[in-house]
Design an enzyme around this catalytic site. Structure first.
Site, PDB file in Angstrom:
ATOM      1  N   THR A 259     -50.355   7.422  -8.219  1.00  0.00           N
ATOM      2  CA  THR A 259     -51.192   6.526  -7.083  1.00  0.00           C
ATOM      3  C   THR A 259     -52.288   7.325  -6.371  1.00  0.00           C
ATOM      4  OG1 THR A 259     -49.995   5.907  -5.315  1.00  0.00           O
ATOM      5  CG2 THR A 259     -48.971   8.287  -5.625  1.00  0.00           C
ATOM      6  N   ASP A 260     -53.535   6.752  -5.263  1.00  0.00           N
ATOM      7  CA  ASP A 260     -54.127   7.291  -5.237  1.00  0.00           C
ATOM      8  C   ASP A 260     -53.408   8.513  -3.718  1.00  0.00           C
ATOM      9  OD1 ASP A 260     -52.619   5.444  -3.344  1.00  0.00           O
ATOM     10  OD2 ASP A 260     -55.057   4.637  -2.340  1.00  0.00           O
TER      11      ASP A 260
ATOM     12  N   TYR B 120     -42.657  12.293  -1.288  1.00  0.00           N
ATOM     13  CA  TYR B 120     -43.083  11.145  -2.569  1.00  0.00           C
ATOM     14  C   TYR B 120     -44.676  11.462  -2.936  1.00  0.00           C
ATOM     15  CZ  TYR B 120     -45.147   6.935  -4.680  1.00  0.00           C
ATOM     16  OH  TYR B 120     -45.887   6.830  -4.948  1.00  0.00           O
TER      17      TYR B 120
ATOM     18  N   LYS C 260     -45.411  12.772  -6.675  1.00  0.00           N
ATOM     19  CA  LYS C 260     -46.153  12.212  -7.902  1.00  0.00           C
ATOM     20  C   LYS C 260     -47.228  13.154  -8.469  1.00  0.00           C
ATOM     21  CE  LYS C 260     -45.698   8.371  -8.879  1.00  0.00           C
ATOM     22  NZ  LYS C 260     -44.953   7.382 -10.424  1.00  0.00           N
TER      23      LYS C 260
HETATM   24  P1  NAD Z   1     -40.405   0.467  -6.738  1.00  0.00           P
HETATM   25  O1  NAD Z   1     -39.073   1.117  -6.427  1.00  0.00           O
HETATM   26  O2  NAD Z   1     -39.995  -1.077  -6.657  1.00  0.00           O
HETATM   27  O3  NAD Z   1     -38.962   0.442  -8.537  1.00  0.00           O
HETATM   28  C1  NAD Z   1     -39.101   1.618  -8.706  1.00  0.00           C
HETATM   29  C2  NAD Z   1     -38.148   1.160 -10.154  1.00  0.00           C
HETATM   30  O4  NAD Z   1     -37.360   2.274 -10.707  1.00  0.00           O
HETATM   31  C3  NAD Z   1     -36.539   0.396  -9.931  1.00  0.00           C
HETATM   32  O5  NAD Z   1     -36.529   0.157 -10.389  1.00  0.00           O
HETATM   33  C4  NAD Z   1     -36.109   1.430  -9.947  1.00  0.00           C
HETATM   34  O6  NAD Z   1     -34.301   1.117 -10.252  1.00  0.00           O
HETATM   35  C5  NAD Z   1     -36.522   2.599 -11.536  1.00  0.00           C
HETATM   36  N1  NAD Z   1     -35.869   3.345 -10.828  1.00  0.00           N
HETATM   37  C6  NAD Z   1     -35.252   4.513 -10.178  1.00  0.00           C
HETATM   38  N2  NAD Z   1     -35.332   6.079 -10.354  1.00  0.00           N
HETATM   39  C7  NAD Z   1     -34.869   5.710 -11.645  1.00  0.00           C
HETATM   40  C8  NAD Z   1     -33.930   6.747 -12.990  1.00  0.00           C
HETATM   41  N3  NAD Z   1     -33.832   7.499 -12.468  1.00  0.00           N
HETATM   42  N4  NAD Z   1     -34.249   6.503 -13.811  1.00  0.00           N
HETATM   43  C9  NAD Z   1     -34.328   4.591 -14.399  1.00  0.00           C
HETATM   44  N5  NAD Z   1     -35.184   4.407 -12.810  1.00  0.00           N
HETATM   45  C10 NAD Z   1     -35.510   4.303 -12.421  1.00  0.00           C
HETATM   46  O7  NAD Z   1     -41.462   0.738  -7.540  1.00  0.00           O
HETATM   47  P2  NAD Z   1     -43.304   0.421  -7.427  1.00  0.00           P
HETATM   48  O8  NAD Z   1     -42.973  -0.047  -6.449  1.00  0.00           O
HETATM   49  O9  NAD Z   1     -42.958  -0.477  -8.735  1.00  0.00           O
HETATM   50  O10 NAD Z   1     -44.200   1.277  -8.191  1.00  0.00           O
HETATM   51  C11 NAD Z   1     -43.656   1.589  -9.662  1.00  0.00           C
HETATM   52  C12 NAD Z   1     -44.218   3.506  -9.966  1.00  0.00           C
HETATM   53  O11 NAD Z   1     -45.966   2.761  -9.329  1.00  0.00           O
HETATM   54  C13 NAD Z   1     -44.335   4.723  -8.923  1.00  0.00           C
HETATM   55  O12 NAD Z   1     -43.828   5.076  -9.763  1.00  0.00           O
HETATM   56  C14 NAD Z   1     -44.726   3.988  -7.851  1.00  0.00           C
HETATM   57  O13 NAD Z   1     -44.925   6.095  -7.598  1.00  0.00           O
HETATM   58  C15 NAD Z   1     -46.276   3.714  -8.847  1.00  0.00           C
HETATM   59  N6  NAD Z   1     -47.045   3.569  -7.634  1.00  0.00           N
HETATM   60  C16 NAD Z   1     -46.559   2.073  -6.768  1.00  0.00           C
HETATM   61  C17 NAD Z   1     -47.735   2.275  -5.527  1.00  0.00           C
HETATM   62  C18 NAD Z   1     -47.478   0.677  -5.173  1.00  0.00           C
HETATM   63  O14 NAD Z   1     -48.351   0.629  -3.610  1.00  0.00           O
HETATM   64  N7  NAD Z   1     -46.024   0.221  -4.572  1.00  0.00           N
HETATM   65  C19 NAD Z   1     -49.126   2.189  -5.754  1.00  0.00           C
HETATM   66  C20 NAD Z   1     -49.531   3.140  -6.350  1.00  0.00           C
HETATM   67  C21 NAD Z   1     -48.275   3.265  -7.289  1.00  0.00           C
END
Ligand code: NAD
Ligand code: TYD
Length: 349
Positions: free
Chosen positions: A136-137, A161, A165
């Protein structure tokens, strides 16, 4: 070339499920194994459109479960890891950081260790295997009024958080450097789109507005985020997996900065709802002021550009939430309501 098998960790969450829905039909020759522990944020309803595809399987489990991860690598001869699995919400990390370290750092380490051990046996791993860490940024910290995050900007995370990351990113970097693991890291800006859990700003505001509930805006509402439609992020990940050289980091962003308050007003107008729903609440502790991504590297090297304008992406997102009210009801479970009561009892003054 050997058959590719992708271990997609966290594929039942928001971005992971959009990625699987995008990739599974487009790549029938690749096997997609979705390993997800189905926390509050994971939802198999997100994957209805692909659940019967021959090249897709779901396994419920924790990325920190070493035996399970090793078993999956052996059984499916995993060639790629795409790690979305994470605790992903800043406000939750402020309430309780522990699980963020467990999943985001130690869980990632289990995936890394297993990939090192398994791919050691593959003489052509540098060509055939990839470990893609979805970052993530927010690892770069906060910007002032000017400037952009570049891939070589220092890591300066401010929330539990983003610190978790950034820690995972450093482990991925170290495993590339020390064990020659063919790693990739992508750092994307704020995503929005279908299947996003309504704790993040855009789905929360759509969901609350549809129910004529207040929309909490933290602080003065002038914090800036750089927004991207989730499908554009998924298309970027596809091209990174196909073309990027091991050890590379790419920023992904849509050059689309908005103050929170302006987004709230924009979406309320689209929904034909009054601005009187807006409620300014106590600020998030340590609230990062501005994120802005320089995505020139992925554009130049991999020829990727976002395809959705903000207007178009928001319209698709609103349409999706309007036609999927049943999905919203299922995620509004008792545990979710309890969490909100706890969080806003601390914040709403
Ligand atoms: P989310 O919270 O919607 O989904 C996370 C998923 O991970 C869920 O399905 C959850 O059940 C699963 N999970 C959590 N702990 C787990 C574990 N111990 N073992 C297996 N599965 C597990 O998150 P998102 O928004 O889809 O983000 C996905 C990734 O992208 C993350 O790593 C986040 O840091 C990164 N990210 C998100 C954004 C954003 O805007 N949402 C932006 C940049 C990066
Ligand atoms: P969020 O969607 O939680 O993403 P992140 O903190 O990872 O950027 O928040 C986006 C912005 O919206 C952030 O500046 C915090 C703000 N915000 C609100 O003002 N009200 C809310 O109810 C939420 C969830 C976020």
């Amino acid at each position: 070339m050997e058959k590719q098998a992708f271990l997609v960790a966290g594929g039942a969450g928001f971005i992971g499920s959009n990625f699987l829905n995008h990739m599974t039909p487009r790549h029938p020759d690749i096997l997609f194994i979705n390993l997800d522990d189905l926390t509050y944020a994971g939802n198999l309803a997100n994957l209805k459109s692909i659940e019967s595809h021959d090249n897709y399987s779901f396994i419920k489990g924790d990325i920190g479960n070493r035996e399970l991860v090793q078993h999956l690598f052996e059984k499916f001869n995993i060639t790629h890891v795409v790690n979305f699995a994470a605790e992903s919400h800043v406000d939750r990390s402020i309430l309780d950081p522990q699980i963020f370290l467990k999943t985001n750092v130690l869980g990632t380490q289990v995936l890394l260790d297993t990939a090192v051990a398994h791919w050691k046996k593959n003489p052509d791993a540098q060509n055939n295997c990839r470990f893609l860490q979805i970052s993530t940024d927010e690892v770069y910290g906060s910007l002032g009024d000017r400037g952009y995050f570049r891939e070589d900007s220092p890591l300066a995370p401010n929330s539990p958080y983003s610190a978790s990351k950034a820690s995972a990113d450093l482990m991925v970097r170290a495993y590339h450097h020390t064990f020659n693991l063919p790693t990739l890291i992508t750092r994307c800006s704020n995503n929005y789109g279908p299947f996003q859990f309504p704790e993040k700003l855009i789905p929360l505001l759509i969901s609350n507005a549809l129910q004529d509930k207040e929309i909490p805006v933290y602080g003065d509402g002038k914090n800036i985020r750089d927004w991207i439609f989730v499908l554009d992020h998924c298309r970027a990940l596809e091209v990174v997996l196909q073309k990027a050289a091991p050890g590379t980091i790419y920023n992904i962003g849509g050059s689309n900065e908005w103050q929170n308050i302006e987004i709230v007003k924009f979406i309320l107008k689209k929904l034909n709802k009054p601005e009187s729903l807006i409620k300014f609440v106590k600020d998030r502790p340590g609230h990062d002021r501005r994120y802005a991504i320089d995505a020139a590297k992925i554009s130049r090297e991999l020829n990727w550009e976002p395809e959705f304008s903000f207007e178009k992406g928001i319209e698709c997102t609103i349409d999706w939430y309007l036609s999927n009210e049943a999905w919203l009801e299922t995620v509004h479970s008792a545990s979710y309501r309890r969490y909100y009561e706890k969080m806003y009892s601390q914040r709403d003054t």
